[in-house]
Design a protein around this motif. Sequence first.
Motif, PDB file in Angstrom:
ATOM      1  N   PHE A   1       9.053 -70.000  -6.968  1.00  0.00           N
ATOM      2  CA  PHE A   1       7.613 -70.224  -6.983  1.00  0.00           C
ATOM      3  C   PHE A   1       7.074 -69.758  -8.325  1.00  0.00           C
ATOM      4  O   PHE A   1       7.263 -68.599  -8.692  1.00  0.00           O
ATOM      5  N   GLY A   2       6.412 -70.623  -9.053  1.00  0.00           N
ATOM      6  CA  GLY A   2       5.760 -70.255 -10.300  1.00  0.00           C
ATOM      7  C   GLY A   2       4.282 -70.049 -10.050  1.00  0.00           C
ATOM      8  O   GLY A   2       3.619 -70.911  -9.469  1.00  0.00           O
ATOM      9  N   GLY A   3       3.761 -68.909 -10.439  1.00  0.00           N
ATOM     10  CA  GLY A   3       2.360 -68.600 -10.184  1.00  0.00           C
ATOM     11  C   GLY A   3       2.205 -67.921  -8.835  1.00  0.00           C
ATOM     12  O   GLY A   3       3.155 -67.399  -8.266  1.00  0.00           O
ATOM     13  N   VAL A   4       1.002 -67.931  -8.308  1.00  0.00           N
ATOM     14  CA  VAL A   4       0.718 -67.311  -7.014  1.00  0.00           C
ATOM     15  C   VAL A   4       1.206 -68.253  -5.914  1.00  0.00           C
ATOM     16  O   VAL A   4       0.722 -69.380  -5.799  1.00  0.00           O
ATOM     17  N   PRO A   5       2.195 -67.805  -5.102  1.00  0.00           N
ATOM     18  CA  PRO A   5       2.728 -68.693  -4.059  1.00  0.00           C
ATOM     19  C   PRO A   5       1.687 -68.999  -2.989  1.00  0.00           C
ATOM     20  O   PRO A   5       0.914 -68.127  -2.603  1.00  0.00           O
ATOM     21  N   HIS A   6       1.706 -70.234  -2.529  1.00  0.00           N
ATOM     22  CA  HIS A   6       0.873 -70.604  -1.382  1.00  0.00           C
ATOM     23  C   HIS A   6       1.500 -69.950  -0.152  1.00  0.00           C
ATOM     24  O   HIS A   6       2.680 -70.164   0.139  1.00  0.00           O
ATOM     25  N   ARG A   7       0.726 -69.158   0.554  1.00  0.00           N
ATOM     26  CA  ARG A   7       1.274 -68.339   1.640  1.00  0.00           C
ATOM     27  C   ARG A   7       1.989 -69.161   2.709  1.00  0.00           C
ATOM     28  O   ARG A   7       3.081 -68.812   3.145  1.00  0.00           O
ATOM     29  N   GLY A   8       1.401 -70.249   3.150  1.00  0.00           N
ATOM     30  CA  GLY A   8       2.027 -71.070   4.188  1.00  0.00           C
ATOM     31  C   GLY A   8       3.349 -71.661   3.727  1.00  0.00           C
ATOM     32  O   GLY A   8       4.347 -71.635   4.455  1.00  0.00           O
ATOM     33  N   GLU A   9       3.356 -72.194   2.536  1.00  0.00           N
ATOM     34  CA  GLU A   9       4.584 -72.766   1.999  1.00  0.00           C
ATOM     35  C   GLU A   9       5.643 -71.679   1.774  1.00  0.00           C
ATOM     36  O   GLU A   9       6.831 -71.903   2.005  1.00  0.00           O
ATOM     37  N   PHE A  10       5.196 -70.487   1.369  1.00  0.00           N
ATOM     38  CA  PHE A  10       6.134 -69.386   1.151  1.00  0.00           C
ATOM     39  C   PHE A  10       6.776 -68.950   2.475  1.00  0.00           C
ATOM     40  O   PHE A  10       7.984 -68.756   2.546  1.00  0.00           O
ATOM     41  N   THR A  11       5.976 -68.762   3.504  1.00  0.00           N
ATOM     42  CA  THR A  11       6.534 -68.325   4.784  1.00  0.00           C
ATOM     43  C   THR A  11       7.441 -69.399   5.388  1.00  0.00           C
ATOM     44  O   THR A  11       8.445 -69.064   6.025  1.00  0.00           O
ATOM     45  N   ASP A  12       7.128 -70.673   5.179  1.00  0.00           N
ATOM     46  CA  ASP A  12       8.006 -71.747   5.627  1.00  0.00           C
ATOM     47  C   ASP A  12       9.358 -71.694   4.907  1.00  0.00           C
ATOM     48  O   ASP A  12      10.415 -71.856   5.504  1.00  0.00           O
ATOM     49  N   ALA A  13       9.318 -71.466   3.599  1.00  0.00           N
ATOM     50  CA  ALA A  13      10.548 -71.370   2.803  1.00  0.00           C
ATOM     51  C   ALA A  13      11.359 -70.158   3.233  1.00  0.00           C
ATOM     52  O   ALA A  13      12.595 -70.220   3.315  1.00  0.00           O
ATOM     53  N   LEU A  14      10.698 -69.053   3.516  1.00  0.00           N
ATOM     54  CA  LEU A  14      11.375 -67.845   3.959  1.00  0.00           C
ATOM     55  C   LEU A  14      12.061 -68.082   5.305  1.00  0.00           C
ATOM     56  O   LEU A  14      13.208 -67.666   5.515  1.00  0.00           O
ATOM     57  N   ALA A  15      11.397 -68.765   6.205  1.00  0.00           N
ATOM     58  CA  ALA A  15      11.981 -69.064   7.522  1.00  0.00           C
ATOM     59  C   ALA A  15      13.183 -69.989   7.406  1.00  0.00           C
ATOM     60  O   ALA A  15      14.103 -69.919   8.212  1.00  0.00           O
ATOM     61  N   ALA A  16      13.185 -70.854   6.397  1.00  0.00           N
ATOM     62  CA  ALA A  16      14.282 -71.816   6.227  1.00  0.00           C
ATOM     63  C   ALA A  16      15.549 -71.182   5.658  1.00  0.00           C
ATOM     64  O   ALA A  16      16.622 -71.771   5.742  1.00  0.00           O
ATOM     65  N   VAL A  17      15.426 -69.994   5.085  1.00  0.00           N
ATOM     66  CA  VAL A  17      16.603 -69.337   4.491  1.00  0.00           C
ATOM     67  C   VAL A  17      17.392 -68.647   5.566  1.00  0.00           C
ATOM     68  O   VAL A  17      16.891 -67.926   6.366  1.00  0.00           O
TER      69      VAL A  17
END
Length: 137
Positions: free
Chosen positions: A121-137
């Motif tokens: 993520f470059g810059g301030v991560p979008h929270r929803g997209e970040f938590t989705d990416a975290l769940a996918a790992v």
Amino acid sequence: MPVTTALLVAGALLVAATAIGLLWRARQGRMRVVDHERMDVADLAAHERGDRVTIVQFGTEFCARCPQVRRSLTEIAAQHPDVSHVDIDLTHRPDLATRYRVLQTPTTLLVDGDGRIRARFGGVPHRGEFTDALAAV
């Protein structure tokens, strides 16, 4: 150069600069999947790594947005027992900026337990997209 030509050139430059700026802004905080890169565990040796995921945030002493991102990512990591948050100050480790191609701060990486970088993520991560990416790992 006639005035009309100069105005046309200036207008074209203004339109091009605006388009580039809008494109750059739209990409800020968006996730990029990068499953082929690895993080050297030696770069995280001084930090506690997560069992499943380590959130690696790159910042600098002069980054205005980094404290806000640090608070948000620390909060997200605290909600998951197998996730940790590592904050690396590139002011003191500029070699890592080159190694991991950090072009802006904050830059955040999601690193799995095997050391593979799964998202960037470059810059301030979008929270929803970040938590989705975290769940996918």
